[in-house]
Write an enzyme that holds these catalytic residues in place. Structure first.
Site, PDB file in Angstrom:
ATOM      1  N   ASP A 183       0.858  -1.192   0.000  1.00  0.00           N
ATOM      2  CA  ASP A 183       0.000   0.000   0.000  1.00  0.00           C
ATOM      3  C   ASP A 183       0.892   1.238   0.000  1.00  0.00           C
ATOM      4  OD1 ASP A 183      -2.019   2.044   0.911  1.00  0.00           O
ATOM      5  OD2 ASP A 183      -3.250   0.258   1.222  1.00  0.00           O
TER       6      ASP A 183
ATOM      7  N   LEU B 121      -6.932  -4.656  -4.366  1.00  0.00           N
ATOM      8  CA  LEU B 121      -7.989  -3.770  -3.851  1.00  0.00           C
ATOM      9  C   LEU B 121      -7.528  -2.317  -3.848  1.00  0.00           C
ATOM     10  CD1 LEU B 121      -8.475  -6.672  -2.297  1.00  0.00           C
ATOM     11  CD2 LEU B 121     -10.047  -5.316  -0.949  1.00  0.00           C
TER      12      LEU B 121
ATOM     13  N   TYR C 150     -12.762   7.072 -12.220  1.00  0.00           N
ATOM     14  CA  TYR C 150     -12.931   5.850 -11.412  1.00  0.00           C
ATOM     15  C   TYR C 150     -13.639   4.756 -12.209  1.00  0.00           C
ATOM     16  CZ  TYR C 150     -14.336   2.936  -7.392  1.00  0.00           C
ATOM     17  OH  TYR C 150     -14.537   1.904  -6.500  1.00  0.00           O
TER      18      TYR C 150
ATOM     19  N   LYS D  10     -11.875   1.149 -13.530  1.00  0.00           N
ATOM     20  CA  LYS D  10     -12.309  -0.199 -13.134  1.00  0.00           C
ATOM     21  C   LYS D  10     -12.762  -1.006 -14.345  1.00  0.00           C
ATOM     22  CE  LYS D  10     -11.782   0.017  -8.586  1.00  0.00           C
ATOM     23  NZ  LYS D  10     -10.908  -0.903  -7.830  1.00  0.00           N
TER      24      LYS D  10
HETATM   25  P1  NAD Z   1      -9.710   2.716   0.631  1.00  0.00           P
HETATM   26  O1  NAD Z   1      -9.341   4.017   0.018  1.00  0.00           O
HETATM   27  O2  NAD Z   1      -9.934   2.667   2.101  1.00  0.00           O
HETATM   28  O3  NAD Z   1      -8.637   1.602   0.283  1.00  0.00           O
HETATM   29  C1  NAD Z   1      -7.851   1.623  -0.881  1.00  0.00           C
HETATM   30  C2  NAD Z   1      -6.418   1.352  -0.502  1.00  0.00           C
HETATM   31  O4  NAD Z   1      -5.621   1.341  -1.695  1.00  0.00           O
HETATM   32  C3  NAD Z   1      -5.834   2.435   0.413  1.00  0.00           C
HETATM   33  O5  NAD Z   1      -5.163   1.845   1.504  1.00  0.00           O
HETATM   34  C4  NAD Z   1      -4.866   3.187  -0.505  1.00  0.00           C
HETATM   35  O6  NAD Z   1      -3.807   3.788   0.197  1.00  0.00           O
HETATM   36  C5  NAD Z   1      -4.427   2.084  -1.453  1.00  0.00           C
HETATM   37  N1  NAD Z   1      -3.918   2.581  -2.733  1.00  0.00           N
HETATM   38  C6  NAD Z   1      -4.532   3.416  -3.603  1.00  0.00           C
HETATM   39  N2  NAD Z   1      -3.733   3.666  -4.652  1.00  0.00           N
HETATM   40  C7  NAD Z   1      -2.591   2.956  -4.444  1.00  0.00           C
HETATM   41  C8  NAD Z   1      -1.372   2.798  -5.168  1.00  0.00           C
HETATM   42  N3  NAD Z   1      -1.149   3.443  -6.324  1.00  0.00           N
HETATM   43  N4  NAD Z   1      -0.410   1.990  -4.675  1.00  0.00           N
HETATM   44  C9  NAD Z   1      -0.609   1.338  -3.497  1.00  0.00           C
HETATM   45  N5  NAD Z   1      -1.732   1.448  -2.762  1.00  0.00           N
HETATM   46  C10 NAD Z   1      -2.711   2.252  -3.228  1.00  0.00           C
HETATM   47  O7  NAD Z   1     -11.006   2.193  -0.162  1.00  0.00           O
HETATM   48  P2  NAD Z   1     -11.942   0.946   0.131  1.00  0.00           P
HETATM   49  O8  NAD Z   1     -13.302   1.450   0.357  1.00  0.00           O
HETATM   50  O9  NAD Z   1     -11.327   0.056   1.142  1.00  0.00           O
HETATM   51  O10 NAD Z   1     -11.929   0.225  -1.278  1.00  0.00           O
HETATM   52  C11 NAD Z   1     -11.116  -0.904  -1.514  1.00  0.00           C
HETATM   53  C12 NAD Z   1     -11.358  -1.398  -2.929  1.00  0.00           C
HETATM   54  O11 NAD Z   1     -12.717  -1.786  -3.068  1.00  0.00           O
HETATM   55  C13 NAD Z   1     -11.084  -0.352  -4.015  1.00  0.00           C
HETATM   56  O12 NAD Z   1     -10.468  -0.973  -5.118  1.00  0.00           O
HETATM   57  C14 NAD Z   1     -12.469   0.142  -4.376  1.00  0.00           C
HETATM   58  O13 NAD Z   1     -12.506   0.608  -5.695  1.00  0.00           O
HETATM   59  C15 NAD Z   1     -13.304  -1.101  -4.168  1.00  0.00           C
HETATM   60  N6  NAD Z   1     -14.698  -0.764  -3.859  1.00  0.00           N
HETATM   61  C16 NAD Z   1     -15.052  -0.305  -2.624  1.00  0.00           C
HETATM   62  C17 NAD Z   1     -16.379   0.024  -2.353  1.00  0.00           C
HETATM   63  C18 NAD Z   1     -16.825   0.500  -0.995  1.00  0.00           C
HETATM   64  O14 NAD Z   1     -18.028   0.727  -0.813  1.00  0.00           O
HETATM   65  N7  NAD Z   1     -15.964   0.622  -0.005  1.00  0.00           N
HETATM   66  C19 NAD Z   1     -17.339  -0.094  -3.365  1.00  0.00           C
HETATM   67  C20 NAD Z   1     -16.933  -0.542  -4.621  1.00  0.00           C
HETATM   68  C21 NAD Z   1     -15.622  -0.884  -4.846  1.00  0.00           C
END
Ligand code: NAD
Ligand code: UDP
Length: 312
Positions: free
Chosen positions: A32, A74, A146, A150
């Site tokens: 991360d 993720l 976004y 995806k």
């Molecule tokens: P979040 O922002 O809490 O987690 C994403 C993580 O990815 C973070 O820790 C961030 O620091 C890391 N990250 C981002 N870009 C990076 C990079 N270039 N290199 C290394 N690390 C990187 O978000 P979340 O809600 O936990 O979402 C997690 C995943 O689930 C994402 O891919 C998101 O698109 C997907 N998602 C989440 C939801 C939701 O409702 N939470 C809905 C649909 C999809």
């Protein structure tokens, strides 16, 4: 023993996935760059022999020494507020980051797992949304970075599967909430809970008649592991299929938090989907998975967690 790379493992959902993998005896390498993640989400894991943290931007090539059995990707900023602040980082981690994670999986002979999203359906014209629906996305709008990152990520995942035989899984995550969300991430559940706990007005965007279907994080993580362990490629919707308007959500938040906050109305952001609810037939029939936590029941532990985080 399985060794799993969790890209984005310091984030909200990712850190719960790390917990679940460690709890069942897997080894975890969490990668991360902390752009939206936080070390405090994984602080309780750092003493575990089976857990390792690597600070790295996945948009740059990644090399992990040793055996890897699965790569779970993720990593991506995920809040609509991030779509406007971090569009280039989002596009890079969805494209270059997915390419790098696929390259790692291919080099190690590992299974690749992509966290995709209900946003691939855009502002859906089909309701509820089955995986067969191709979506209604504005590629040049404020959510486009976004949504298209995806959609590209899904496309390159399938290209690696078809061209290189990489063993892949694609999950489409619907609105998920729970402990470890950032209090200021701008999403509706975090905004409403923080506002209610501080007795400040709850901000409804638009007239509040738009709908979402909210999944508690423990259900979401169970869906992740069920798909990871299955022989289904996907994409597979994972979420909760009970639908609420934002007005109904606001009332429920006020009730659960016992708050006297008023409700105020603010402008609806551009391209905000009117309605969203997953068709969960595939997950139910092929994974034997089912969401267990009703919104009212999940809001209580989420509110407790926000209250502790805010010190209120
Ligand atoms: P979040 O922002 O809490 O987690 C994403 C993580 O990815 C973070 O820790 C961030 O620091 C890391 N990250 C981002 N870009 C990076 C990079 N270039 N290199 C290394 N690390 C990187 O978000 P979340 O809600 O936990 O979402 C997690 C995943 O689930 C994402 O891919 C998101 O698109 C997907 N998602 C989440 C939801 C939701 O409702 N939470 C809905 C649909 C999809
Ligand atoms: N929303 C709202 N008030 C807020 C934040 C969001 O009414 O303070 C609305 C937003 O316009 C959308 C819904 O709540 O219709 C869900 O927004 P969120 O940012 O949680 O996620 P989305 O599903 O849009 O990605």
């Amino acid at each position: 023993m399985t060794r799993v790379v969790v890209a984005g493992g310091a984030g909200f959902v990712g850190s719960h996935v790390c917990d679940a993998l460690i709890a069942r005896g897997d080894e975890v390498v969490c990668v991360d760059n902390l752009v939206t993640g936080r070390l405090q989400n994984i602080a309780h894991l750092t003493d575990e022999a089976a857990f390792e943290f690597v600070e790295h931007d996945l948009s740059k090539t990644i090399s992990i020494p040793g055996r890897v059995d699965a790569v779970m990707h993720l990593a991506s900023p995920a809040s609509p507020a991030d779509f406007e602040k971090l569009p280039i980082q989002i596009l890079k981690v969805g494209s270059l980051g997915t390419h790098n994670c696929l390259g790692l999986a291919m080099a190690k002979g590992a299974r690749f797992f992509l966290a995709s999203t209900s946003e691939v359906y855009g502002d859906p014209l089909v309701h509820p949304q089955p995986e067969t629906y191709w979506g209604n996305v504005n590629p040049i709008g404020v959510r486009g970075a976004y949504d298209e990152s995806k959609r590209f990520a899904e496309a390159i995942t399938m290209a690696y599967h078809r061209m290189h035989g990489v063993d892949v899984r694609i999950i489409r995550i619907f609105n998920t909430y729970g402990p470890r969300m950032r209090p200021d991430d701008g999403r509706v559940i975090s905004n409403f809970l923080v506002q209610a706990l501080r007795n400040r007005p709850l901000t409804i965007y638009g007239d509040g008649s738009q709908t979402r279907s909210f999944c508690y994080v423990s259900d979401q993580v169970a869906g992740h592991l069920a798909l990871l362990d299955s022989n289904l490629i996907g994409p597979v919707n994972i979420g909760n299929d009970t639908e609420f308007t934002m007005l109904e959500l606001a009332d429920l938040v006020l009730e659960v938090t016992n708050s006297t906050s008023e409700i105020v109305f603010e402008p609806l952001p551009a391209d905000d989907p009117r309605q969203r609810r997953p068709d969960l037939t595939l997950a139910r029939t092929r994974l034997g998975w089912e969401p267990m936590v009703a919104l009212r029941d999940g809001l209580t532990p989420a509110a407790d967690w926000f209250a502790a985080a805010l010190g209120v």
